[in-house]
Design a protein around this motif. Structure first.
Motif, short mmCIF file in Angstrom:
data_model
loop_
_atom_site.label_atom_id
_atom_site.label_comp_id
_atom_site.label_asym_id
_atom_site.label_seq_id
_atom_site.Cartn_x
_atom_site.Cartn_y
_atom_site.Cartn_z
N ASN A 41 0.97 -1.00 -0.08
CA ASN A 41 0.09 0.05 -0.12
C ASN A 41 0.71 1.21 -0.06
N ILE A 42 0.37 2.24 -0.78
CA ILE A 42 0.91 3.61 -0.79
C ILE A 42 0.14 4.42 0.11
N VAL A 105 6.75 7.35 -1.28
CA VAL A 105 6.37 7.38 -2.66
C VAL A 105 6.59 5.85 -3.29
N ASN A 106 7.68 5.33 -2.95
CA ASN A 106 8.14 4.01 -3.60
C ASN A 106 8.28 3.05 -2.34
N PRO A 107 7.33 2.36 -1.88
CA PRO A 107 7.70 1.40 -0.84
C PRO A 107 8.36 0.34 -1.07
N ASP A 108 8.28 -0.37 -2.47
CA ASP A 108 9.02 -1.43 -2.77
C ASP A 108 10.87 -1.12 -2.59
N GLY A 109 10.96 -0.08 -3.42
CA GLY A 109 12.27 0.43 -3.39
C GLY A 109 12.94 0.55 -1.97
N TYR A 110 12.18 1.31 -1.00
CA TYR A 110 12.33 1.47 0.28
C TYR A 110 12.71 0.11 0.92
N ALA A 111 11.80 -0.94 0.84
CA ALA A 111 12.19 -2.26 1.44
C ALA A 111 13.36 -2.65 0.93
N TYR A 112 13.50 -2.66 -0.36
CA TYR A 112 14.64 -3.38 -0.90
C TYR A 112 15.93 -2.46 -0.32
N SER A 113 15.82 -1.27 -0.27
CA SER A 113 17.28 -0.63 0.26
C SER A 113 17.51 -0.89 1.61
#
Ligand code: 0X9
Ligand code: ZN
Length: 301
Positions: A41-42, A105-113
């Motif tokens: 979810n965003i 804005v970019n939760p997937d990228g955040y989780a990946y980072s």
């Protein structure tokens, strides 16, 4: 009491936003504005003292478009926390202004980072077997520009404008506030810069003088408080040109009167990996600047 000396996982951020909505139902409304590629979810959060949101001038603040820019995300979260949970702040900032936040804005990228690659920037779109990720700040629809065969870590704009669910959600959410959208602040790192539009080309927005003055107020407030010195200027002039970014979109397609990209100070080994030991000082410093914008908009409209 939330702990702003630590970086929060996406789950912790979601819990924080939900708690604010639950504990302050009159002040805080949480929206799910869309889902990321990996179906996270965003979240959007609206903060207003008024039962009818948006009667006051609206300030829209986002962060976390670029996954690795954790310092920006936490600065936006801290400002939200202060607005909602520190009533001495609430009074002056909320009596004539309404706020919208999209902290990640970019939760997937955040989780990946968080778990895989500290310096990941883009979203997590599978493009092909050699390429993953679209640069969301090149994917907005105003002056979007095609680039062939580019899957660089920075700047890959995707196949077409608003091809990504994250930018689609943001574009629609921003446009839903068109009727009273006064100020857009996109929080990024790094460089200690206050950037005003346009950024796609060396073209100044009509009210660039006023943009510059408001930016200088942000700069001066922070400089007086901590000695950190930001530079204020046109995006293309003092950084580089980049097509399809959110700030230009807010101005051109979402009717915002003012739009800035804030590049917070850098730190760590790569500039983007701001050390956790310094984050509490930084979020409090950025708060001073956000507050200045709030006061300015309150007087201006
Ligand atoms: O390149 C970007 O997207 C931003 N810098 S960052 O280092 N955080 O990636 C700057 C965007 C400025 N705005 C425009 N060029 N429109
Ligand atoms: Zn960025």
């Amino acid at each position: 009491e939330p702990n702003f000396r630590l970086y929060w996982s996406y789950n912790e951020i979601e819990n924080f936003l939900q708690r604010l909505a639950n504990e302050y139902p009159d002040l805080v409304k949480k929206d799910v504005i869309g889902q990321s590629i990996e179906h996270r979810n965003i979240h959007g959060v609206r903060v207003s003292r008024n039962a009818e949101f948006g009667k006051n001038p609206i300030i829209f603040i986002d962060a976390g478009t670029h996954a690795r820019e954790w310092a920006g995300i936490h600065s936006a979260l801290y400002f939200l926390h202060q607005l909602v949970e520190n009533s001495t702040v609430t009074n002056e900032l909320l009596d004539k202004v309404d706020y919208v936040f999209v902290p990640v804005v970019n939760p997937d990228g955040y989780a990946y980072s968080f778990t895989e690659d500290r310096l990941w920037r883009k979203n997590r779109r599978y493009v092909n077997y050699t390429c993953q990720g679209i640069d969301l700040n090149r994917n907005y629809a105003y002056m979007w520009r095609y680039r062939e065969n580019s899957c660089a870590g920075t700047g890959y704009p995707g196949a077409y404008a608003l091809s990504e669910p994250e930018t689609q959600a943001m574009a629609a959410y921003m446009q839903s506030f068109k009727y009273n959208f006064k100020l857009y602040l996109s929080t990024h790192t790094y460089g200690s810069l206050v950037l005003w539009p346009f950024g796609f080309e060396f073209i100044y927005v009509k009210n660039h003088k006023e943009h510059h003055l408001m930016g200088e107020k942000f700069r001066d407030a922070i400089y007086e408080a901590t000695g950190t010195l930001y530079r204020v200027g046109n995006s293309a002039d003092i950084l580089y040109t980049a097509n399809g970014a959110s700030d230009d979109f807010a101005l051109a397609y979402a009717n915002a009167n003012f739009a800035y990209t804030l590049e917070l100070p850098g730190g760590g080994s790569a500039g983007f990996d701001y050390p956790q030991s310094m984050i509490y000082d930084l979020v409090r410093e950025t708060f001073i600047g956000y507050r200045q914008f709030g006061l300015h908009i309150k007087e201006r409209f």
